[in-house]
Design a protein around this motif. Structure first.
Motif, PDB file in Angstrom:
ATOM      1  N   VAL A   1      24.928 -10.107 -24.278  1.00 58.67           N
ATOM      2  CA  VAL A   1      24.223  -9.298 -25.381  1.00 58.67           C
ATOM      3  C   VAL A   1      23.031  -9.717 -25.889  1.00 58.67           C
ATOM      4  O   VAL A   1      22.029  -9.004 -26.430  1.00 58.67           O
ATOM      5  CB  VAL A   1      25.383  -8.642 -26.136  1.00 58.67           C
ATOM      6  CG1 VAL A   1      24.680  -7.441 -27.168  1.00 58.67           C
ATOM      7  CG2 VAL A   1      26.330  -8.099 -25.660  1.00 58.67           C
TER       8      VAL A   1
ATOM      9  N   SER B   1      28.166  -0.258 -36.562  1.00 51.85           N
ATOM     10  CA  SER B   1      27.060   0.432 -35.748  1.00 51.85           C
ATOM     11  C   SER B   1      26.348   1.428 -36.627  1.00 51.85           C
ATOM     12  O   SER B   1      25.185   1.803 -36.540  1.00 51.85           O
ATOM     13  CB  SER B   1      27.596   1.147 -34.543  1.00 51.85           C
ATOM     14  OG  SER B   1      26.787   1.761 -33.856  1.00 51.85           O
TER      15      SER B   1
ATOM     16  N   ILE C   1      22.714  -4.676 -38.678  1.00 48.58           N
ATOM     17  CA  ILE C   1      21.771  -5.566 -37.697  1.00 48.58           C
ATOM     18  C   ILE C   1      20.306  -5.509 -38.044  1.00 48.58           C
ATOM     19  O   ILE C   1      19.523  -6.599 -38.254  1.00 48.58           O
ATOM     20  CB  ILE C   1      22.273  -5.458 -36.391  1.00 48.58           C
ATOM     21  CG1 ILE C   1      23.354  -5.626 -36.138  1.00 48.58           C
ATOM     22  CG2 ILE C   1      20.990  -5.994 -35.607  1.00 48.58           C
ATOM     23  CD1 ILE C   1      24.047  -5.389 -34.611  1.00 48.58           C
TER      24      ILE C   1
ATOM     25  N   SER D   1      22.927  -9.057 -31.232  1.00 47.22           N
ATOM     26  CA  SER D   1      22.206  -8.119 -31.587  1.00 47.22           C
ATOM     27  C   SER D   1      22.725  -6.499 -31.563  1.00 47.22           C
ATOM     28  O   SER D   1      22.078  -5.808 -31.820  1.00 47.22           O
ATOM     29  CB  SER D   1      21.028  -8.214 -30.493  1.00 47.22           C
ATOM     30  OG  SER D   1      21.467  -8.000 -29.019  1.00 47.22           O
ATOM     31  N   LYS D   2      23.883  -6.665 -31.214  1.00 39.04           N
ATOM     32  CA  LYS D   2      24.669  -5.181 -31.067  1.00 39.04           C
ATOM     33  C   LYS D   2      26.117  -5.649 -31.748  1.00 39.04           C
ATOM     34  O   LYS D   2      26.605  -6.548 -31.410  1.00 39.04           O
ATOM     35  CB  LYS D   2      24.861  -4.673 -29.859  1.00 39.04           C
ATOM     36  CG  LYS D   2      23.531  -4.308 -29.246  1.00 39.04           C
ATOM     37  CD  LYS D   2      23.437  -3.392 -27.975  1.00 39.04           C
ATOM     38  CE  LYS D   2      22.017  -3.184 -27.575  1.00 39.04           C
ATOM     39  NZ  LYS D   2      22.240  -2.123 -26.353  1.00 39.04           N
TER      40      LYS D   2
ATOM     41  N   GLY E   1      23.081  -0.624 -23.101  1.00 34.79           N
ATOM     42  CA  GLY E   1      22.981   0.668 -24.072  1.00 34.79           C
ATOM     43  C   GLY E   1      24.236   1.753 -23.674  1.00 34.79           C
ATOM     44  O   GLY E   1      23.709   2.978 -24.097  1.00 34.79           O
TER      45      GLY E   1
ATOM     46  N   LEU F   1      27.624  -2.725 -22.941  1.00 32.86           N
ATOM     47  CA  LEU F   1      26.914  -2.918 -24.471  1.00 32.86           C
ATOM     48  C   LEU F   1      25.621  -3.106 -24.132  1.00 32.86           C
ATOM     49  O   LEU F   1      24.585  -2.627 -24.868  1.00 32.86           O
ATOM     50  CB  LEU F   1      27.835  -3.486 -25.406  1.00 32.86           C
ATOM     51  CG  LEU F   1      27.176  -3.825 -26.750  1.00 32.86           C
ATOM     52  CD1 LEU F   1      27.313  -2.440 -27.425  1.00 32.86           C
ATOM     53  CD2 LEU F   1      28.095  -4.833 -27.388  1.00 32.86           C
ATOM     54  N   SER F   2      25.337  -4.332 -23.452  1.00 36.04           N
ATOM     55  CA  SER F   2      23.855  -4.759 -23.258  1.00 36.04           C
ATOM     56  C   SER F   2      22.867  -3.869 -22.903  1.00 36.04           C
ATOM     57  O   SER F   2      21.770  -3.379 -23.299  1.00 36.04           O
ATOM     58  CB  SER F   2      23.755  -6.007 -22.492  1.00 36.04           C
ATOM     59  OG  SER F   2      22.619  -6.263 -22.522  1.00 36.04           O
TER      60      SER F   2
ATOM     61  N   ASP G   1      27.924   1.815 -27.989  1.00 37.40           N
ATOM     62  CA  ASP G   1      27.205   1.625 -29.538  1.00 37.40           C
ATOM     63  C   ASP G   1      27.731   0.233 -29.953  1.00 37.40           C
ATOM     64  O   ASP G   1      27.027  -0.252 -31.054  1.00 37.40           O
ATOM     65  CB  ASP G   1      27.386   2.649 -30.617  1.00 37.40           C
ATOM     66  CG  ASP G   1      26.643   4.047 -30.190  1.00 37.40           C
ATOM     67  OD1 ASP G   1      25.580   4.082 -29.894  1.00 37.40           O
ATOM     68  OD2 ASP G   1      27.427   4.979 -29.751  1.00 37.40           O
ATOM     69  N   ALA G   2      28.940   0.241 -29.528  1.00 37.25           N
ATOM     70  CA  ALA G   2      29.498  -1.265 -30.215  1.00 37.25           C
ATOM     71  C   ALA G   2      30.809  -1.746 -29.118  1.00 37.25           C
ATOM     72  O   ALA G   2      31.227  -0.907 -28.277  1.00 37.25           O
ATOM     73  CB  ALA G   2      30.202  -1.079 -31.504  1.00 37.25           C
TER      74      ALA G   2
END
Length: 335
Positions: free
Chosen positions: A114, A314, A319, A288-289, A92, A89-90, A95-96
């Motif tokens: 993340v 998402s 966010i 952040s995500k 990319g 996730l970190s 998306d979640a």
């Protein structure tokens, strides 16, 4: 939309995760990456006739258990399904992220791997809880046992952004848990927080007593994690108590069983309203995500709804809205 799923987190993993993921692909128009022992996942799917369309797999060599030290997610078990998923996730690669694994490890891992939204002091565990009139978001439900007033102010902003963006509530009412409705009630934490919330860009309702929370007085309820966890578990316990007693009442004798027939439809509506599997999981607000903590005992339906919640989180820019609202506070403080 691609959602990363911890395939080995939770009491009934990985079977219920696979079943819920298959339901999500079919009903929610999402693609999934399931993280864990790929050979075992494919074997269990084959044994249970689960279609793997719309799913990819990422290898993880270990599992972080609820009994493990949460810090192991960064050290001894950095190769666990939860840790690998958060790293993806970190980077990319999705998306979640959704997991029903250790809450403490997930909070630590998400905050460290993340990272939190810039300016957010602590991530908050934020379940959606049913009320008489709808539902509310509780922040914090146990991630931070001790909090400062500015942390609760941030919880209020994050909860307000979520309920507006995801639940489509116009100007959500934000309440501060307290032992009385008067502004002068509570500890120093509540007194100082009250003053901050009055000056915040939210619809501040004021103090809310615990007895009024289930009646739907507020859309967002904020408190420290210790108190919030007590509120959450008391609510779960009362739900079970009501269910048990209704069953006893309607099974007591022939006449009560006949009566149950006439109210069964409404009872089923009420049962669905109170069913946690309908609401998905608890959003980890402040990261952040999008990260969703599914209930540890989630069945397939609960996992599907947790994935739905991650998709919506998402897609709807929550966010970004949190970041903008925090900027308003920071600008005001700077002046």
């Amino acid at each position: 939309m691609k959602i990363i799923v911890d395939a080995f987190g939770g009491d009934h993993a990985p079977l219920s995760v696979l079943e819920g993921s298959a339901m999500a692909v079919k009903k929610l128009d999402v693609n999934l990456i399931l993280v864990g022992n790929v050979e075992r996942l494919c074997s269990i799917a084959d044994e249970n006739g689960i279609q793997l369309d719309g799913m990819e797999f990422a290898q993880a060599d270990s599992i972080i258990d609820v009994e493990d030290d949460p810090r192991d997610i960064l050290r001894a078990k950095s190769d666990s399904s939860m840790a690998v998923g958060l790293k993806m996730l970190s980077k990319g690669e999705g998306d979640a992220f959704v997991s029903a694994g250790s809450t403490s490890a997930l909070v630590l891992g998400a905050s460290s791997i993340v990272k939190r939204i810039k300016g957010i002091k602590r991530a908050s565990l934020a379940p959606i809880i049913p009320t008489d009139t709808g539902c509310y978001m509780l922040l914090d439900a146990g991630a931070n046992s001790e909090c400062r007033p500015e942390m609760l102010q941030q919880f209020a902003i994050m909860g307000s952004c979520y309920m507006s963006g995801i639940m489509n509530i116009n100007s959500p009412k934000v309440g501060l848990v307290n032992i009385g409705a008067e502004p002068n009630k509570g500890r120093e934490l509540e007194l100082s927080t009250y003053n901050l919330l009055e000056e915040s860009p939210i619809n501040f309702y004021g103090n809310v007593e615990p007895r009024d929370i289930p009646l739907g007085e507020c859309d967002v309820v904020i408190t420290d994690g210790f108190t919030g966890n007590v509120v959450l578990k008391m609510t779960e316990g009362m739900g079970k108590l009501i269910s048990l007693n209704l069953n006893r009442i309607f099974k007591k004798n022939f006449l009560t069983k006949i009566g149950a027939i006439f109210v069964m439809k409404q009872l089923n509506v009420f049962k669905k309203k109170m069913d946690y599997t309908e609401h998905g999981g608890a959003a980890l607000m402040g990261v952040s995500k999008p990260v969703i903590k599914a209930h540890g005992s989630s069945n397939a339906k609960a996992f599907m709804n947790a994935i739905r919640q991650a998709r919506d989180f998402s897609q709807r820019g929550v966010i970004d809205n949190i970041t903008q609202s925090l900027a308003l506070i920071n600008n005001k403080t700077d002046k």
